[in-house]
Scaffold this active site. Structure first.
Site, PDB file in Angstrom:
ATOM      1  CB  SER A  55      14.205  84.830  41.323  1.00 37.79           C
ATOM      2  OG  SER A  55      14.412  84.875  42.284  1.00 37.79           O
ATOM      3  CD  GLU A  62      27.209  74.277  26.794  1.00 35.91           C
ATOM      4  OE1 GLU A  62      27.596  74.310  25.759  1.00 35.91           O
ATOM      5  OE2 GLU A  62      26.188  75.353  27.463  1.00 35.91           O
ATOM      6  CB  SER A  63      23.974  72.538  33.523  1.00 32.09           C
ATOM      7  OG  SER A  63      23.303  71.807  34.188  1.00 32.09           O
ATOM      8  CG  HIS A  68      18.042  83.001  43.764  1.00 25.02           C
ATOM      9  ND1 HIS A  68      16.357  82.547  43.007  1.00 25.02           N
ATOM     10  CD2 HIS A  68      18.081  81.865  43.906  1.00 25.02           C
ATOM     11  CE1 HIS A  68      15.843  81.157  42.418  1.00 25.02           C
ATOM     12  NE2 HIS A  68      17.154  80.923  42.753  1.00 25.02           N
ATOM     13  CB  CYS A  83      26.943  69.115  31.398  1.00 24.36           C
ATOM     14  SG  CYS A  83      26.200  68.826  33.166  1.00 24.36           S
TER      15      CYS A  83
END
Length: 126
Positions: A55, A62-63, A68, A83
């Site tokens: 994970s 930008e985010s 996973h 974003c």
């Protein structure tokens, strides 16, 4: 209507269990995917589970991108959230799918922070 961001939720199937269980490969793949999309990488954190699975998250200006893996199923769950409109999250998602040698991928795009332009309001004299 405008949105603040785009969020791709990808289901990636038919991948090699060896690839999905290789933390170093997955970490490099995720960073490379962010860069291929034109994102600016800020931080990276990955964890290898015992007996299997990886994970991780790549924080971008930008985010974020997350993954996973379930090597025993040849499956990876991937999120690519961006974003603004400078980068395309599909570029990262498609690059990951290719490099994981996936047999198939299904994905949904969710618009995040949908809002309408504000209506101008006049001040009231009371």
């Amino acid at each position: 209507m405008n949105e603040l961001g785009r969020h791709i939720l990808a289901e990636i199937y038919g991948c090699s269990s060896e690839i999905l269980n290789n933390k170093e490969f997955i970490e490099k793949l995720m960073v490379d995917s962010a860069l291929k999309a034109g994102a600016e990488v800020r931080e990276v954190a990955f964890h290898k589970f015992s007996p299997q699975g990886v994970s991780g998250v790549v924080i971008i200006s930008e985010s974020h991108l997350t993954i996973h893996t379930w090597p025993e199923l040849g499956y990876a769950a991937v999120d690519v959230f961006t974003c603004g409109n400078r980068i395309n999250p599909w570029n990262a998602c498609n690059y990951m799918t290719e490099k994981l040698n996936a047999k198939n991928m299904t994905a949904t795009e969710v618009k995040r922070g949908i809002f309408e332009q504000p209506v101008s309001v006049k001040a009231l004299d009371i």
